[in-house]
Design a protein around this motif. Structure first.
Motif, PDB file in Angstrom:
ATOM      1  N   ASP A 169       0.581  -1.173  -0.021  1.00 19.38           N
ATOM      2  CA  ASP A 169       0.082  -0.477   0.355  1.00 19.38           C
ATOM      3  C   ASP A 169       0.655   0.801  -0.017  1.00 19.38           C
ATOM      4  O   ASP A 169       0.242   2.278  -0.235  1.00 19.38           O
ATOM      5  CB  ASP A 169      -0.594   0.354   1.258  1.00 19.38           C
ATOM      6  N   MET A 170       2.546   1.174  -0.085  1.00 18.28           N
ATOM      7  CA  MET A 170       3.060   2.733   0.130  1.00 18.28           C
ATOM      8  C   MET A 170       2.736   2.440  -0.641  1.00 18.28           C
ATOM      9  O   MET A 170       4.004   2.339  -1.744  1.00 18.28           O
ATOM     10  CB  MET A 170       4.222   1.959   0.957  1.00 18.28           C
ATOM     11  N   PRO A 171       3.353   4.473  -1.001  1.00 17.48           N
ATOM     12  CA  PRO A 171       3.672   5.025  -2.541  1.00 17.48           C
ATOM     13  C   PRO A 171       5.411   5.390  -2.623  1.00 17.48           C
ATOM     14  O   PRO A 171       5.717   5.074  -2.252  1.00 17.48           O
ATOM     15  CB  PRO A 171       2.586   6.123  -2.239  1.00 17.48           C
ATOM     16  N   PRO A 172       5.183   5.180  -4.135  1.00  7.01           N
ATOM     17  CA  PRO A 172       7.030   5.631  -3.878  1.00  7.01           C
ATOM     18  C   PRO A 172       6.859   6.943  -3.205  1.00  7.01           C
ATOM     19  O   PRO A 172       6.898   7.405  -2.932  1.00  7.01           O
ATOM     20  CB  PRO A 172       7.055   5.735  -5.636  1.00  7.01           C
ATOM     21  N   GLY A 173       8.746   6.698  -2.824  1.00  3.88           N
ATOM     22  CA  GLY A 173       8.885   8.001  -1.449  1.00  3.88           C
ATOM     23  C   GLY A 173       8.646   7.832   0.014  1.00  3.88           C
ATOM     24  O   GLY A 173       9.023   8.419   0.070  1.00  3.88           O
TER      25      GLY A 173
ATOM     26  N   TYR B 291      10.464   1.148  -5.019  1.00  2.99           N
ATOM     27  CA  TYR B 291      10.660   2.250  -5.123  1.00  2.99           C
ATOM     28  C   TYR B 291      10.157   3.136  -3.444  1.00  2.99           C
ATOM     29  O   TYR B 291       9.639   4.229  -3.589  1.00  2.99           O
ATOM     30  CB  TYR B 291       9.202   2.684  -5.802  1.00  2.99           C
ATOM     31  N   LEU B 292      11.259   1.869  -2.466  1.00  2.21           N
ATOM     32  CA  LEU B 292      10.568   3.202  -1.737  1.00  2.21           C
ATOM     33  C   LEU B 292      11.770   3.251  -0.730  1.00  2.21           C
ATOM     34  O   LEU B 292      12.647   2.504  -1.398  1.00  2.21           O
ATOM     35  CB  LEU B 292      10.135   1.824  -0.372  1.00  2.21           C
ATOM     36  N   GLY B 293      11.915   4.352   0.096  1.00  2.00           N
ATOM     37  CA  GLY B 293      12.971   4.919   0.903  1.00  2.00           C
ATOM     38  C   GLY B 293      13.389   4.162   1.517  1.00  2.00           C
ATOM     39  O   GLY B 293      11.928   3.356   2.985  1.00  2.00           O
ATOM     40  N   VAL B 294      14.363   3.567   2.734  1.00  2.00           N
ATOM     41  CA  VAL B 294      14.624   2.830   3.618  1.00  2.00           C
ATOM     42  C   VAL B 294      16.300   3.272   4.338  1.00  2.00           C
ATOM     43  O   VAL B 294      16.746   4.042   4.086  1.00  2.00           O
ATOM     44  CB  VAL B 294      15.895   1.747   3.199  1.00  2.00           C
ATOM     45  N   GLU B 295      15.470   3.754   5.226  1.00  2.00           N
ATOM     46  CA  GLU B 295      15.883   4.790   6.526  1.00  2.00           C
ATOM     47  C   GLU B 295      17.117   3.521   7.887  1.00  2.00           C
ATOM     48  O   GLU B 295      15.545   3.239   8.223  1.00  2.00           O
ATOM     49  CB  GLU B 295      15.802   6.066   6.766  1.00  2.00           C
TER      50      GLU B 295
ATOM     51  N   GLU C 148       6.425   9.239  16.081  1.00  2.00           N
ATOM     52  CA  GLU C 148       6.408  11.591  15.985  1.00  2.00           C
ATOM     53  C   GLU C 148       6.512  11.191  14.327  1.00  2.00           C
ATOM     54  O   GLU C 148       6.402  11.974  14.591  1.00  2.00           O
ATOM     55  CB  GLU C 148       7.720  11.295  16.497  1.00  2.00           C
ATOM     56  N   GLY C 149       6.250  10.081  13.295  1.00  2.00           N
ATOM     57  CA  GLY C 149       6.519  10.788  12.167  1.00  2.00           C
ATOM     58  C   GLY C 149       7.956  10.311  10.956  1.00  2.00           C
ATOM     59  O   GLY C 149       7.506  11.183  10.017  1.00  2.00           O
ATOM     60  N   LYS C 150       8.652  10.353  11.661  1.00  2.00           N
ATOM     61  CA  LYS C 150       9.929  10.441  11.952  1.00  2.00           C
ATOM     62  C   LYS C 150       9.970   9.448  10.562  1.00  2.00           C
ATOM     63  O   LYS C 150      10.731   8.834   9.495  1.00  2.00           O
ATOM     64  CB  LYS C 150      11.115   9.424  12.290  1.00  2.00           C
ATOM     65  N   TYR C 151       8.498   7.619  10.282  1.00  2.00           N
ATOM     66  CA  TYR C 151       9.097   6.902   9.496  1.00  2.00           C
ATOM     67  C   TYR C 151       7.705   6.871   8.985  1.00  2.00           C
ATOM     68  O   TYR C 151       6.634   6.991   9.799  1.00  2.00           O
ATOM     69  CB  TYR C 151       9.763   5.710   9.918  1.00  2.00           C
ATOM     70  N   ASP C 152       7.540   6.138   7.506  1.00  2.00           N
ATOM     71  CA  ASP C 152       6.271   5.894   7.016  1.00  2.00           C
ATOM     72  C   ASP C 152       5.739   4.434   7.468  1.00  2.00           C
ATOM     73  O   ASP C 152       4.274   4.191   8.152  1.00  2.00           O
ATOM     74  CB  ASP C 152       5.900   6.419   5.264  1.00  2.00           C
TER      75      ASP C 152
END
Length: 312
Positions: free
Chosen positions: A121-125, A145-149, A164-168
């Motif tokens: 369900d996660m969109p690109p970026g 297409y996903l970012g990985v941190e 806290e919204g630092k990651y989706d």
């Protein structure tokens, strides 16, 4: 051989909420197995708990979570240490031994998000947080297409950073969430076909000094033979590969129809190269199964991936 019941046992443990839950669980099991035994906890902060601004692969690996506990075993302050088996290095240091493996909780990885129901369900970026090169490589392979941190800290810290919204979304071991009563945070469990777990994930292991045969005998009632065989196969594979958190290696063994079924993979961190293999064997052949599968991975190209990582 009969063994005299213990009068007092000290468990060395990390002080995170999950580690303390695990130690309390073993304490309760020991008190039930040996009525009258006084069991206490020795809480400790490890180097791995202190270094939170860098990934484990860059600061020394999984051994950072066990060294201080092993020092307490060595000098007699503690009789045993409780570990998440996925945090225990494949090679045990001289003078120490894994003396018991307890029944496994769900060994797979969990998708946790306040915004999305699944990785699909996660969109690109959008950004997924994880501290594991193993998870990162498989995420890149399945969802490029996903970012990985990077995401470090104990389980509560990781959930707070997500809130806290630092990651989706973040990826965590399902077992830890379930043990702490946080199973409702799991939006989806990642099947092994999507994300092979780490060797030993979901299992609790007990470490003691190798010469403490008395402690090994006292822990015998807690051993789960099926889990022990599965974890033995997984650890034999990672040991043969020289696996650590610096190498994206997944290993997952199940007991199916009386046979061990081991699946494994070695990947490049970017997920561009993944070598997979699987095999089956009787439970008493766990170690040879792991070693045989490791050799198959190496022959299929994992040796080149490992060589490139060591040179990098």
């Amino acid at each position: 051989m009969s063994v005299s019941p213990p009068k007092r046992l000290v468990i060395a443990t990390r002080e995170s909420r999950l580690a303390l839950w695990q130690a309390e669980h073993v304490k309760a099991r020991l008190e039930a197995a040996w009525p009258g035994c006084e069991v206490s906890l020795l809480g400790m902060t490890t180097r791995g708990d202190q270094i939170l601004d860098r990934t484990l692969s860059k600061v020394g690996g999984k051994g950072l979570f066990v060294k201080e506990l092993e020092e307490a075993l060595a000098d007699g302050r503690a009789d045993l240490a409780v570990h998440s088996m996925k945090d225990v290095p494949a090679e045990m240091p001289e003078g120490f031994a894994l003396i018991a493996t307890l029944a496994r909780e769900r060994p797979l990885d969990a998708f946790v998000s306040n915004r999305y129901a699944s990785l699909d369900d996660m969109p690109p970026g959008t950004v997924v947080g994880t501290s594991s090169l193993r998870r990162e490589s498989q995420l890149h392979a399945a969802h490029p297409y996903l970012g990985v941190e990077p995401l470090r800290g104990n389980l509560d810290t990781r959930l707070r950073k997500l809130d806290e919204g630092k990651y989706d979304a973040i990826i965590l071991a399902a077992a830890g969430l379930q043990r702490l009563g946080l199973g409702d945070r799991i939006r989806a469990v990642l099947p092994a076909e999507v994300c092979l777990p780490a060797a030993g994930q979901g299992a609790l292991g007990i470490e003691a000094r190798a010469d403490r045969h008395d402690v090994a005998a006292w822990l015998a009632p807690l051993v789960d033979a099926d889990t022990a065989a599965c974890v033995r196969a997984e650890r034999a594979l990672t040991r043969r590969l020289g696996g650590s958190c610096e190498v994206p290696v997944g290993a997952y063994c199940e007991l199916v129809d009386g046979k061990l079924w081991l699946r494994a993979m070695v990947a490049s961190p970017d997920g561009q190269q993944i070598v997979r293999s699987e095999g089956r064997a009787a439970p008493d052949e766990a170690q040879s199964l792991g070693e045989r599968l490791a050799d198959a991975l190496l022959a299929d190209g994992a040796d080149q991936i490992l060589a490139s990582l060591s040179h990098g």
